[in-house]
Design a protein around this motif. Structure first.
Motif, PDB file in Angstrom:
ATOM      1  N   GLY A   1       0.703  -1.372   0.054  1.00  0.00           N
ATOM      2  CA  GLY A   1       0.311  -0.097  -0.490  1.00  0.00           C
ATOM      3  C   GLY A   1       1.063   0.877  -0.088  1.00  0.00           C
ATOM      4  N   SER A   2      -0.230   2.443  -0.411  1.00  0.00           N
ATOM      5  CA  SER A   2       0.650   3.861   0.055  1.00  0.00           C
ATOM      6  C   SER A   2       1.560   4.352   1.136  1.00  0.00           C
ATOM      7  N   ASP A   3       1.399   3.818   2.331  1.00  0.00           N
ATOM      8  CA  ASP A   3       1.707   3.433   3.370  1.00  0.00           C
ATOM      9  C   ASP A   3       3.067   3.353   3.324  1.00  0.00           C
ATOM     10  N   LEU A   4       3.213   2.061   2.742  1.00  0.00           N
ATOM     11  CA  LEU A   4       5.092   2.308   2.628  1.00  0.00           C
ATOM     12  C   LEU A   4       5.999   3.323   1.831  1.00  0.00           C
ATOM     13  N   VAL A   5       5.034   3.572   1.050  1.00  0.00           N
ATOM     14  CA  VAL A   5       6.329   4.483   0.115  1.00  0.00           C
ATOM     15  C   VAL A   5       6.077   5.696   0.748  1.00  0.00           C
ATOM     16  N   VAL A   6       5.203   5.650   1.442  1.00  0.00           N
ATOM     17  CA  VAL A   6       5.123   7.201   2.197  1.00  0.00           C
ATOM     18  C   VAL A   6       6.242   7.169   3.589  1.00  0.00           C
ATOM     19  N   SER A   7       6.031   6.445   3.965  1.00  0.00           N
ATOM     20  CA  SER A   7       7.700   5.637   5.172  1.00  0.00           C
ATOM     21  C   SER A   7       8.387   5.869   4.514  1.00  0.00           C
ATOM     22  N   ALA A   8       8.757   5.181   3.446  1.00  0.00           N
ATOM     23  CA  ALA A   8       9.770   5.714   2.971  1.00  0.00           C
ATOM     24  C   ALA A   8      10.683   6.366   2.262  1.00  0.00           C
ATOM     25  N   GLY A   9       9.465   7.242   1.826  1.00  0.00           N
ATOM     26  CA  GLY A   9       9.816   8.894   1.796  1.00  0.00           C
ATOM     27  C   GLY A   9       9.980   9.883   2.798  1.00  0.00           C
ATOM     28  N   MET A  10       9.976   9.413   3.588  1.00  0.00           N
ATOM     29  CA  MET A  10      10.098  10.679   4.880  1.00  0.00           C
ATOM     30  C   MET A  10      11.099   9.529   5.648  1.00  0.00           C
ATOM     31  N   ALA A  11      11.565   8.748   5.766  1.00  0.00           N
ATOM     32  CA  ALA A  11      12.731   8.978   6.177  1.00  0.00           C
ATOM     33  C   ALA A  11      14.143   9.218   4.880  1.00  0.00           C
ATOM     34  N   TRP A  12      13.781   8.744   4.160  1.00  0.00           N
ATOM     35  CA  TRP A  12      14.925   9.512   3.074  1.00  0.00           C
ATOM     36  C   TRP A  12      15.106  11.317   2.929  1.00  0.00           C
ATOM     37  N   ALA A  13      13.746  11.899   3.876  1.00  0.00           N
ATOM     38  CA  ALA A  13      13.453  13.125   3.630  1.00  0.00           C
ATOM     39  C   ALA A  13      14.715  13.303   5.294  1.00  0.00           C
ATOM     40  N   LYS A  14      14.033  12.726   5.630  1.00  0.00           N
ATOM     41  CA  LYS A  14      14.723  12.667   7.581  1.00  0.00           C
ATOM     42  C   LYS A  14      16.406  12.344   7.503  1.00  0.00           C
ATOM     43  N   LEU A  15      17.127  11.333   5.923  1.00  0.00           N
ATOM     44  CA  LEU A  15      18.007  11.626   5.860  1.00  0.00           C
ATOM     45  C   LEU A  15      18.922  12.912   5.284  1.00  0.00           C
ATOM     46  N   LEU A  16      17.722  13.166   4.356  1.00  0.00           N
ATOM     47  CA  LEU A  16      18.660  14.192   3.599  1.00  0.00           C
ATOM     48  C   LEU A  16      18.351  16.098   5.096  1.00  0.00           C
ATOM     49  N   ALA A  17      18.476  15.836   5.403  1.00  0.00           N
ATOM     50  CA  ALA A  17      17.458  17.411   6.247  1.00  0.00           C
ATOM     51  C   ALA A  17      19.254  16.932   7.730  1.00  0.00           C
ATOM     52  N   GLU A  18      19.729  16.014   8.049  1.00  0.00           N
ATOM     53  CA  GLU A  18      19.826  14.973   8.931  1.00  0.00           C
ATOM     54  C   GLU A  18      21.427  14.630   8.633  1.00  0.00           C
ATOM     55  N   GLN A  19      21.236  14.382   7.821  1.00  0.00           N
ATOM     56  CA  GLN A  19      22.937  13.316   7.104  1.00  0.00           C
ATOM     57  C   GLN A  19      23.146  13.323   5.990  1.00  0.00           C
ATOM     58  N   PRO A  20      23.035  14.732   5.400  1.00  0.00           N
ATOM     59  CA  PRO A  20      22.930  14.694   3.992  1.00  0.00           C
ATOM     60  C   PRO A  20      24.239  14.526   3.313  1.00  0.00           C
ATOM     61  N   ALA A  21      25.633  14.345   3.994  1.00  0.00           N
ATOM     62  CA  ALA A  21      26.530  13.710   4.011  1.00  0.00           C
ATOM     63  C   ALA A  21      26.839  12.398   3.193  1.00  0.00           C
ATOM     64  N   ARG A  22      25.710  11.908   4.166  1.00  0.00           N
ATOM     65  CA  ARG A  22      25.330  10.132   4.038  1.00  0.00           C
ATOM     66  C   ARG A  22      24.791   9.835   1.980  1.00  0.00           C
ATOM     67  N   ILE A  23      24.112  10.974   1.728  1.00  0.00           N
ATOM     68  CA  ILE A  23      23.894  10.634   0.357  1.00  0.00           C
ATOM     69  C   ILE A  23      24.008  11.050  -0.343  1.00  0.00           C
ATOM     70  N   LEU A  24      25.167  12.195  -0.308  1.00  0.00           N
ATOM     71  CA  LEU A  24      25.931  12.178  -1.302  1.00  0.00           C
ATOM     72  C   LEU A  24      27.057  11.482  -1.604  1.00  0.00           C
ATOM     73  N   GLU A  25      27.386  11.003  -0.171  1.00  0.00           N
ATOM     74  CA  GLU A  25      28.359   9.294  -0.081  1.00  0.00           C
ATOM     75  C   GLU A  25      27.534   8.598  -1.472  1.00  0.00           C
ATOM     76  N   GLN A  26      27.053   8.282  -0.605  1.00  0.00           N
ATOM     77  CA  GLN A  26      25.825   6.933  -1.667  1.00  0.00           C
ATOM     78  C   GLN A  26      25.900   7.406  -3.163  1.00  0.00           C
ATOM     79  N   GLN A  27      26.014   8.461  -3.786  1.00  0.00           N
ATOM     80  CA  GLN A  27      25.693   8.767  -4.654  1.00  0.00           C
ATOM     81  C   GLN A  27      27.298   9.246  -6.223  1.00  0.00           C
ATOM     82  N   VAL A  28      27.607   9.993  -4.255  1.00  0.00           N
ATOM     83  CA  VAL A  28      29.782   9.687  -4.959  1.00  0.00           C
ATOM     84  C   VAL A  28      29.756   8.755  -5.933  1.00  0.00           C
ATOM     85  N   LYS A  29      29.129   7.634  -4.709  1.00  0.00           N
ATOM     86  CA  LYS A  29      30.247   6.251  -4.427  1.00  0.00           C
ATOM     87  C   LYS A  29      29.243   5.439  -6.076  1.00  0.00           C
ATOM     88  N   TYR A  30      28.351   5.318  -6.579  1.00  0.00           N
ATOM     89  CA  TYR A  30      27.256   4.889  -7.236  1.00  0.00           C
ATOM     90  C   TYR A  30      27.675   5.417  -8.785  1.00  0.00           C
TER      91      TYR A  30
END
Length: 574
Positions: free
Chosen positions: A29-58
């Motif tokens: 259901g959509s709840d899982l998509v919303v939950s994943a989206g909120m988790a990603w937004a939280k990670l982006l706000a609190e630890q943007p370096a981790r997302i950048l590191e993932q992108q650079v690695k990829y």
């Protein structure tokens, strides 16, 4: 071209017949998509370096791969680089995946993408561990779905086969696709076995016996003796009603039914009805009542006041409900109980976690309210995606891209011969047992009683299978631990849900662990204290059963009844 045009028209017509299902049985259901989206937004706000590191690695891995391939072409070297380690993924066994630069490039980039997706999903800080489990599972499903082997332009085996056959393999693949869609009423369900290679009662399911009772929910089969003397106490087997009982009698050489009879037992086996929409209001209590009715029939036929009962998978789960009810009623006619790959404690849901959450269960509830049943192909599809590469994509590649006919494999034939589930029973099972775990917790309410595992106090033996992904042996063990019996044993067979049970002594294939009766700790400690024995668990179980089997008497021949085994219910398909 005429064949292709005709097949394409048939395919379009067949697909148009596909029934509409509630979206809840098609995807999370959509709840899982919303939950994943909120988790990603939280990670982006609190630890943007981790997302950048993932992108650079990829992107670093992708660009390095691209640069390597460009370098090869620039040098005129049209061979793929040597692998540092041998390829372990069986999908990429063709040497061209390593030696040919095009296919090697496709494979390498797929593996880079897959690794990046897995890491991105795993590093999300989901608020709920169940949501994290479901996200990881869904991510792996997407990764498997987009494997290059699943597409003709990126599958060297399919391309080679098409060249060798001058395109005939592709036409045959289209024929196989049209056949499957037409057979399954518009659903795209790949056939795992040749449906014309077997006939139940002719070359599988051929053990001799008679249908001695016929009820609304089941036929009761008594199998013919093969010994002059038999143990007085009969055995009654309750198979799961998700599939047909003949899994225990596929071929003479691996038939548990024949083996039990050959050991000198009077054997009865329940063959369940394949329900249609008229069974919509049939619930778990109706199956428990059917268990009691079958026991009544065995007692009437044999004039024996006691019997030994066996339950397989959900048949064992329902046997535990029945035994708890009988205990509260003071009904002691079951001498001993044996459980094959049975779950009774659902506190841990393992690989079924993605399917046992509210969105999926609510989708199934809406589906069964609309149709009256949980259709067999929906259940089969759910089970198949637990092992998608083996049971979905691999067979689809062989059938549709390679144009191969399904194999004549009796086990896969049986696997495709599933049955529908009554609507109310499906919801009872998912809500009361799987989600609420009432047998362990507050008790399952039924027929004026509150049923718990602790009510079961008779001698019991449970068989789990080491690699079982449907009923993991550790979960099965934990259920046995909570049963009230002081006389209980556990056997763990090597292999999985089916092969671990259908494991005859003559094959000398899979061994088993047994001998440790200590249920005070945990499954791992139990296994460490158990003794490993090579070969089948069947003789070990029969040795455990013997004290509960009574004296030897003259063999009992089945009464005329309603015709020969395997009966009529086993042939029903809806």
């Amino acid at each position: 071209m005429e064949r292709i045009e005709s097949l394409t028209q048939r395919l379009a017509a067949a697909l148009s017949q596909r029934p509409m299902h509630d979206p809840g049985v098609e995807a999370p259901g959509s709840d899982l998509v919303v939950s994943a989206g909120m988790a990603w937004a939280k990670l982006l706000a609190e630890q943007p370096a981790r997302i950048l590191e993932q992108q650079v690695k990829y992107w670093g891995a992708t660009l390095a791969h691209f640069a390597e391939m460009q370098s090869q072409f620039a040098k005129g070297k049209l061979t793929a680089p040597e692998a540092e380690e041998p390829e372990t993924d069986k999908r990429f066994r063709n040497p061209l995946w390593q030696s040919h630069p095009y296919f090697n490039s496709v494979k390498t980039q797929y593996q880079i993408n897959a690794q990046a997706m897995r890491e991105a999903a795993q590093e999300l800080d989901m608020l709920d561990a169940v949501d994290q489990h479901r996200l990881n599972w869904l991510t792996n499903q997407i990764i498997d779905m987009f494997a290059p082997t699943n597409f003709f332009p990126t599958n060297p085996d399919a391309i080679q086969k098409a060249l060798e056959t001058e395109g005939e393999s592709l036409v045959k693949g289209l024929e196989n696709l049209v056949r499957d869609v037409e057979t399954h009423g518009g659903e795209m369900v790949v056939s795992l076995a040749d449906r014309n290679a077997f006939a139940v009662g002719e070359n599988i399911g051929t053990a001799k016996g008679r249908v001695v009772r016929r009820e609304k929910l089941f036929e009761l089969i008594q199998f013919s003796p093969t010994t002059e003397k038999v143990h007085a106490t009969p055995i009654l087997v309750f198979p799961p009603w998700i599939n047909k009982f003949y899994i225990l009698d596929l071929k003479p050489e691996n038939s548990l039914i024949r083996w039990i009879v050959d050991q000198g037992y009077t054997l009865f086996v329940v063959s369940w009805k394949n329900p249609d929409q008229s069974y919509a209001d049939t619930g778990l209590e109706d199956y428990v009542s059917a268990y009691l009715t079958a026991m009544d029939a065995v007692e009437e036929i044999t004039a024996e006041p006691k019997l030994n009962a066996i339950g397989y998978c959900i048949g064992g789960t329902t046997l535990s409900l029945t035994l708890a009810l009988m205990a509260q009623r003071g009904d002691d006619r079951v001498k001993s109980a044996t459980f094959f790959t049975t779950l009774t404690d659902f506190s841990e849901q393992g690989e079924f976690t993605p399917f046992l959450q509210d969105d999926f269960v609510e989708g199934i509830t809406a589906e069964v309210e609309r149709s009256g049943i949980f259709a067999s192909h929906l259940m089969t599809r759910t089970m198949s995606f637990l092992r998608a590469n083996d049971l979905v994509w691999g067979p689809a590649i062989r059938s549709y891209l390679m144009g191969e006919s399904p194999p004549a494999f009796d086990l896969l034939y049986w696997n495709g011969d599933a049955t529908n589930l009554p609507g109310r029973m499906t919801v009872d099972y998912l809500r009361g047992l799987c989600q609420q775990n009432l047998l362990v917790g507050d008790g399952y309410p039924m027929m004026g009683h509150n049923l718990k595992l602790s009510d079961i106090k008779l001698p019991l033996c449970a068989i789990g299978c080491e690699t079982d992904h449907i009923a993991p042996w550790k979960y099965s063990w934990r259920g046995v631990k909570q049963m009230g019996s002081e006389d209980k044993s556990f056997i763990m067979s090597e292999s999985g849900h089916i092969a671990g049970i259908v494991n005859p002594p003559s094959k000398k294939k899979y061994g088993h662990y047994a001998g440790n009766s200590d249920f005070s700790t945990d499954p791992e400690t139990w296994q460490a204290g158990a003794t490993f024995t090579p070969g089948s668990w069947w003789p070990t179980w029969e040795k455990w059963l013997q004290p509960h089997t009574g004296d030897l008497i003259d063999a009992r021949e089945p009464e005329e009844g309603f015709g020969p085994a395997p009966g009529s219910y086993v042939h029903e398909r809806h």
